[in-house]
Design a protein around this motif. Sequence first.
Motif, PDB file in Angstrom:
ATOM      1  N   GLU A  34       0.845  -1.199   0.000  1.00 40.00           N
ATOM      2  CA  GLU A  34       0.000   0.000   0.000  1.00 40.00           C
ATOM      3  C   GLU A  34       0.883   1.252   0.000  1.00 40.00           C
ATOM      4  N   ILE A  35       0.518   2.211  -0.847  1.00 38.97           N
ATOM      5  CA  ILE A  35       1.268   3.464  -0.925  1.00 38.97           C
ATOM      6  C   ILE A  35       1.327   4.121   0.448  1.00 38.97           C
ATOM      7  N   LYS A  44      11.206   1.071  -1.439  1.00 38.80           N
ATOM      8  CA  LYS A  44      11.840   2.230  -2.089  1.00 38.80           C
ATOM      9  C   LYS A  44      13.325   2.302  -1.749  1.00 38.80           C
ATOM     10  N   VAL A  45      13.649   2.097  -0.487  1.00 39.13           N
ATOM     11  CA  VAL A  45      15.044   2.133  -0.050  1.00 39.13           C
ATOM     12  C   VAL A  45      15.826   0.985  -0.697  1.00 39.13           C
ATOM     13  N   MET A  46      15.253  -0.204  -0.691  1.00 34.19           N
ATOM     14  CA  MET A  46      15.916  -1.370  -1.272  1.00 34.19           C
ATOM     15  C   MET A  46      16.182  -1.156  -2.764  1.00 34.19           C
ATOM     16  N   ASP A 104       9.633   6.091 -10.616  1.00 32.83           N
ATOM     17  CA  ASP A 104       8.164   6.052 -10.514  1.00 32.83           C
ATOM     18  C   ASP A 104       7.727   5.543  -9.147  1.00 32.83           C
ATOM     19  N   PHE A 105       8.314   4.446  -8.705  1.00 27.89           N
ATOM     20  CA  PHE A 105       7.947   3.907  -7.394  1.00 27.89           C
ATOM     21  C   PHE A 105       8.315   4.892  -6.284  1.00 27.89           C
ATOM     22  N   ALA A 106       9.468   5.539  -6.392  1.00 26.79           N
ATOM     23  CA  ALA A 106       9.909   6.492  -5.363  1.00 26.79           C
ATOM     24  C   ALA A 106       8.918   7.641  -5.212  1.00 26.79           C
ATOM     25  N   THR A 111       2.342   2.782 -12.469  1.00 26.27           N
ATOM     26  CA  THR A 111       1.056   2.504 -13.122  1.00 26.27           C
ATOM     27  C   THR A 111       1.005   1.086 -13.688  1.00 26.27           C
ATOM     28  N   ARG A 112       2.038   0.308 -13.458  1.00 26.89           N
ATOM     29  CA  ARG A 112       2.116  -1.028 -14.031  1.00 26.89           C
ATOM     30  C   ARG A 112       1.805  -2.092 -12.978  1.00 26.89           C
TER      31      ARG A 112
END
Length: 140
Positions: A34-35, A44-46, A104-106, A111-112
């Motif tokens: 979950e965001i 994000k860190v990994m 994008d994830f950061a 969107t994928r």
Amino acid sequence: MYEWAKALHIIAVISWMAGMLYLPRLFVYHCDAEIGSKQSETFKVMERRLLKAIINPAMIATWILGLYLMWSAGWYTSGWFHAKLLLVLLMSGVHGFLTARVRDFALDRNTRSAKFYKIINEVPTVLMILIVILVVVKPF
């Protein structure tokens, strides 16, 4: 010097490939987080550390050492090497694509789907197999 460069090139390629195979797998799991959750922030860190500490330096070393080996051995005139170079350029393009996905994830803008990343995870594998065959077999 050539044998040392070859050994270091192989080590760099193994490191680059390890990261290129692991990063999309992290994305698969990140899609389910979950965001804003602690799990998402950990991913994000990994992802950032894997990219900055392993994948990017390994790709740079692979290219520098590979170009040195190509020049030293005179492979730039070989057909198999031209095919290999094309595949390494494609691998570098996949690297760039994955780098953009880390961004994008950061920014919580992915969107994928996880399924997309499972499929993308196979691209570096196929490229790696073809590259190794070209280098070892030198079919043309």
